[in-house]
Design an enzyme around this catalytic site. Structure first.
Site, PDB file in Angstrom:
ATOM      1  N   HIS A 268      -1.211  -1.589  -3.957  1.00  0.00           N
ATOM      2  CA  HIS A 268      -2.516  -1.193  -3.415  1.00  0.00           C
ATOM      3  C   HIS A 268      -2.562   0.337  -3.355  1.00  0.00           C
ATOM      4  CE1 HIS A 268      -6.051  -1.921  -0.732  1.00  0.00           C
ATOM      5  NE2 HIS A 268      -5.637  -0.845  -0.097  1.00  0.00           N
TER       6      HIS A 268
ATOM      7  N   ASP B 194      -6.725  -5.550   5.329  1.00  0.00           N
ATOM      8  CA  ASP B 194      -6.094  -4.243   5.136  1.00  0.00           C
ATOM      9  C   ASP B 194      -6.127  -3.479   6.444  1.00  0.00           C
ATOM     10  OD1 ASP B 194      -5.166  -1.845   4.121  1.00  0.00           O
ATOM     11  OD2 ASP B 194      -6.884  -1.493   2.796  1.00  0.00           O
TER      12      ASP B 194
ATOM     13  N   MET C  15     -11.578  -4.828   6.320  1.00  0.00           N
ATOM     14  CA  MET C  15     -10.781  -3.771   6.968  1.00  0.00           C
ATOM     15  C   MET C  15     -10.456  -4.214   8.385  1.00  0.00           C
ATOM     16  SD  MET C  15     -10.258  -1.175   4.830  1.00  0.00           S
ATOM     17  CE  MET C  15      -9.212  -0.467   6.079  1.00  0.00           C
TER      18      MET C  15
ATOM     19  N   MET D 133     -12.152   4.463  -1.206  1.00  0.00           N
ATOM     20  CA  MET D 133     -12.815   4.915   0.028  1.00  0.00           C
ATOM     21  C   MET D 133     -13.484   6.242  -0.282  1.00  0.00           C
ATOM     22  SD  MET D 133      -9.803   3.752   2.602  1.00  0.00           S
ATOM     23  CE  MET D 133      -8.676   3.644   1.230  1.00  0.00           C
TER      24      MET D 133
ATOM     25  N   SER E  17       0.849  -1.201   0.000  1.00  0.00           N
ATOM     26  CA  SER E  17       0.000   0.000   0.000  1.00  0.00           C
ATOM     27  C   SER E  17       0.877   1.242   0.000  1.00  0.00           C
ATOM     28  CB  SER E  17      -0.901   0.009   1.233  1.00  0.00           C
ATOM     29  OG  SER E  17      -1.516   1.286   1.336  1.00  0.00           O
TER      30      SER E  17
ATOM     31  N   MET F 132      -9.054   8.281  -1.314  1.00  0.00           N
ATOM     32  CA  MET F 132      -9.893   8.820  -0.229  1.00  0.00           C
ATOM     33  C   MET F 132     -10.435  10.197  -0.636  1.00  0.00           C
ATOM     34  SD  MET F 132      -7.512   7.862   3.029  1.00  0.00           S
ATOM     35  CE  MET F 132      -6.693   6.267   3.149  1.00  0.00           C
TER      36      MET F 132
ATOM     37  N   ASP G 242      -4.742   3.594  -2.282  1.00  0.00           N
ATOM     38  CA  ASP G 242      -5.848   4.016  -1.431  1.00  0.00           C
ATOM     39  C   ASP G 242      -6.378   5.372  -1.899  1.00  0.00           C
ATOM     40  OD1 ASP G 242      -6.114   1.978   0.671  1.00  0.00           O
ATOM     41  OD2 ASP G 242      -4.011   2.468   1.050  1.00  0.00           O
TER      42      ASP G 242
ATOM     43  N   HIS H   9      -8.320   0.731  -4.035  1.00  0.00           N
ATOM     44  CA  HIS H   9      -9.281   0.687  -2.928  1.00  0.00           C
ATOM     45  C   HIS H   9      -9.978   2.041  -2.851  1.00  0.00           C
ATOM     46  CE1 HIS H   9      -9.685   0.198   1.765  1.00  0.00           C
ATOM     47  NE2 HIS H   9     -10.850   0.220   1.156  1.00  0.00           N
TER      48      HIS H   9
END
Ligand code: DX5
Ligand code: ZN
Length: 237
Positions: free
Chosen positions: A35, A177, A139, A70, A10, A39, A37, A68
């Protein structure tokens, strides 16, 4: 227990001024996926990157980009992330009223689809979608930040999701994760996790990225060689 456990690095914990170099280091170290992330400052209290970053990373690595999301209403952005080169797009059921539709949308874009469960979201959120998923992400911290402590109360949920995915029979990956490191890997692998996302354990490791990935692989081997506990918090392992 899947003997083909993958490690996804990540980049949230990498130095954002040198992201390309960080991804190249993770690939050279033997990570199986990158990975990313995403957001939005709404679904989680933090802001990160969008499709242009995925497109930029696509140019520097052959590894799968495990993105991912979010973000609220992910259906607005899945096409842009697919065009940017994402290989897996994982959405949160808490972020959309149309989970099944967004999974279909992701598949129609030729991308693998994942669903991520926040710590307080039960595995029953997978009802009626589990059979069409390529990945479920449990999560093991509350989403939004790297470097948080693993929540051991998620172990029975990992075991429950393992059973759901085995019953679905599609061979979907079970990702974990948050707080994944050499100490927690044997616990999650014993419950059936086979896609381990690690950020700070790789990019904040004082010994460097290569040694960190080696250490995580070593922890996976420990899990393979340790008899699984028969009961964790009442859930069969
Ligand atoms: C947190 C992110 C994670 C994060 C994990 O919301 O989804 O991917 O990078 O970081 P560590 O491995 O440091 O807990
Ligand atoms: Zn993540």
């Amino acid at each position: 227990m899947n003997k083909n456990v993958r490690i996804a690095a990540s980049i949230l914990s990498a130095d954002f001024a040198y992201l390309g170099a960080a991804v190249e280091m993770a690939e050279a170290a033997g990570a199986d996926a990158i990975h990313v992330d995403v957001m939005d400052g709404h679904f989680v209290p933090n802001l990160t990157v969008g499709p242009p970053m995925v497109a930029a990373l696509r140019k520097v690595t052959h590894l799968p980009l495990d993105v991912h999301l979010m973000i609220e209403a992910p259906e607005r952005y899945v096409e842009a992330f697919a065009q940017a080169g994402a290989d897996v797009l994982t959405v949160h059921p808490e972020a959309t009223p149309h989970l099944h539709r967004v999974v279909q949308q992701i598949h129609d874009l030729g991308v693998q689809a994942g669903v991520a469960l926040n710590p307080a979201t039960p595995e029953s959120s997978l009802d009626y979608v589990a059979s069409i998923l390529d990945l479920v992400l449990v999560m093991t911290v509350n989403p939004g930040f790297g470097g948080q402590e693993f929540l051991p109360e998620m172990l029975p949920k990992i075991a429950a999701v393992r059973r759901i995915l085995d019953a679905a029979g599609r061979g979907a990956r079970l990702s974990v994760d948050g707080g994944i490191n050499v100490a927690t890997i044997p616990l999650v692998v014993a419950q059936g996790a086979d896609h381990l996302v690690a950020g700070s354990a790789i990019f904040s490791a004082p010994e460097g990225v290569a040694a960190a990935v080696r250490a995580l692989r070593g922890a996976v081997l420990v899990a393979y060689n340790t008899p699984a506990p028969s009961v964790v918090n009442g859930a069969g392992a």
